[in-house]
Design a protein around this motif. Structure first.
Motif, short mmCIF file in Angstrom:
data_model
loop_
_atom_site.label_atom_id
_atom_site.label_comp_id
_atom_site.label_asym_id
_atom_site.label_seq_id
_atom_site.Cartn_x
_atom_site.Cartn_y
_atom_site.Cartn_z
N GLN A 297 -12.45 -19.78 31.98
CA GLN A 297 -12.84 -18.98 32.69
C GLN A 297 -12.57 -18.29 33.60
O GLN A 297 -12.27 -19.36 34.47
N PHE A 298 -13.08 -17.28 33.05
CA PHE A 298 -12.44 -16.49 34.65
C PHE A 298 -13.88 -15.33 34.98
O PHE A 298 -14.65 -14.92 33.96
N GLU A 299 -13.95 -15.00 35.88
CA GLU A 299 -15.34 -14.21 36.20
C GLU A 299 -15.13 -13.92 37.43
O GLU A 299 -14.08 -13.77 38.40
N HIS A 300 -14.95 -12.12 37.86
CA HIS A 300 -15.67 -11.09 38.38
C HIS A 300 -16.30 -10.60 38.82
O HIS A 300 -17.40 -10.58 38.04
N THR A 301 -17.17 -10.07 40.05
CA THR A 301 -18.40 -9.48 40.23
C THR A 301 -17.50 -7.75 40.56
O THR A 301 -16.61 -7.86 41.32
N VAL A 302 -17.87 -7.37 39.86
CA VAL A 302 -17.63 -5.52 39.53
C VAL A 302 -18.87 -4.23 40.06
O VAL A 302 -20.07 -4.95 39.57
N LEU A 303 -17.96 -3.57 40.57
CA LEU A 303 -19.19 -2.38 40.84
C LEU A 303 -18.79 -0.80 40.01
O LEU A 303 -17.32 -1.34 39.21
N VAL A 304 -19.50 -1.00 39.24
CA VAL A 304 -19.29 0.78 38.94
C VAL A 304 -18.63 1.85 39.61
O VAL A 304 -19.77 2.33 40.27
N GLY A 305 -17.78 2.39 39.69
CA GLY A 305 -17.19 3.08 40.36
C GLY A 305 -17.69 4.85 39.89
O GLY A 305 -17.84 4.68 38.97
N LYS A 306 -17.08 5.32 40.70
CA LYS A 306 -16.73 7.05 39.94
C LYS A 306 -16.06 7.28 38.36
O LYS A 306 -15.81 7.62 37.98
N GLU A 307 -14.49 6.57 39.18
CA GLU A 307 -13.57 6.54 37.60
C GLU A 307 -13.23 5.00 36.96
O GLU A 307 -12.43 5.11 35.99
#
Length: 314
Positions: A297-307
């Motif tokens: 398993q691999f995991e990142h926390t991500v932010l939805v940006g404009k692009e």
């Protein structure tokens, strides 16, 4: 994060053996099938210095309610979550660098505790719905939510270390799968493919697309590998709460909504060498593969940006 669909079979009397996924015969590489070991007592939140702010569940075990809908974060909360994610990455990198044969997963748990103390942060898993440790350590056939114990790591093991920290009023979450000493080639390929599935999802979707497209991108990637996605565990929204909407499925699905700038969530696919079916052990946390196959398993926390999706935990 667990979602409905897990095979709930309590494995009373379950014992370990040797696994042979990745090859059969005298020259094949094998690995230990993990069985539960003795778990040391839970750390009391009362041992944390008063200047470390703990989430409410640290003492009650009951998480505060999450929002009913995916949160569109303010710039202030984005910065707070970003800081928590950066700390989670620092802790994960430090713990991962110490993985070696002879170390127990309890030792890793203690390292996480000490690092959180040093950085005046709280290890988010501790007492979340009663979870007894500071980190999840899932070895070989343990698919997810492995509880640190007194088993020593041995050469050939693969271990997922899942770190979440709470600092400044926000959680940050990430995980990676590491090798212990020399592992067989199938394990290396499993790990590489799982990392690839995560990055395909992050790079393959854009703001404005349906949230459920993440699962389709991962599924398409995995069809070109010999592995299976484990659907019972999903990504999740995160912020001042540990788990909340949106639910991020890693298989094709119909989850509603679109990727909207300001959303923050985890993507955390699990790939298995064998079946996607699981057995949940009597501790009500540890999920193991029904056929003793390994997973990564691999995991990142991500932010939805404009692009694009921005990784907060790299």
């Amino acid at each position: 994060m667990y979602k409905s669909g897990i095979l709930r079979v309590f494995a009373r009397g379950w014992t370990g053996s040797r696994g042979f996924f990745g090859g059969q015969g005298p020259s094949s590489k094998s690995y230990d099938v993990i069985k539960p070991q003795q778990v040391t007592p839970q750390i009391s939140p009362d041992t944390f210095p008063k200047d470390i702010v703990c989430p409410a569940y640290a003492r009650t075990g009951i998480p505060d309610p999450a929002p009913a809908q995916p949160e569109i974060h303010t710039q202030a909360s984005i910065q707070g979550i970003r800081a928590a994610c950066q700390l989670a990455r620092r802790v994960l990198d430090e713990v991962g660098s110490r993985v070696k044969p002879g170390l127990t997963t309890d030792d890793l748990d203690q390292i996480v505790l000490e690092l959180c103390m040093t950085h005046r942060a709280y290890p988010s898993p501790l007492n979340y719905k009663g979870f007894p440790k500071c980190v999840c350590t899932s070895v070989n056939n343990v698919t997810c939510h492995g509880i640190p114990d007194n088993r020593s790591l041995v050469p050939g093991d693969v271990i997922n270390i899942d770190i979440t920290v709470f600092t400044g009023g926000f959680h940050g979450d990430c995980s990676e799968t590491y090798t212990v000493g020399k592992v067989d080639e199938p394990a290396q390929k499993l790990i590489e493919s799982t990392r690839g599935a995560l990055m395909a999802a992050i790079e393959g979707v854009t703001p404005g697309q349906p949230i459920h497209r993440i699962g389709s991108v991962i599924s398409e990637f995995v069809t070109h590998t010999p592995y299976t996605v484990v659907p019972a565990f999903i990504g999740h929204g995160i912020g001042s709460y540990f788990h909340g909407p949106p639910d991020i499925y890693h298989v094709p699905n119909r989850y509603p909504g679109v990727l909207t700038p300001g959303m923050i969530f985890t993507i955390e696919p699990i790939l298995s060498e064998g079946t996607h079916e699981l057995i949940l052990l009597e501790d009500e946390w540890t999920a193991v593969s029904a056929d003793d196959s390994r997973s990564a398993q691999f995991e990142h926390t991500v932010l939805v940006g404009k692009e694009r999706l921005e990784i907060l935990t790299e």
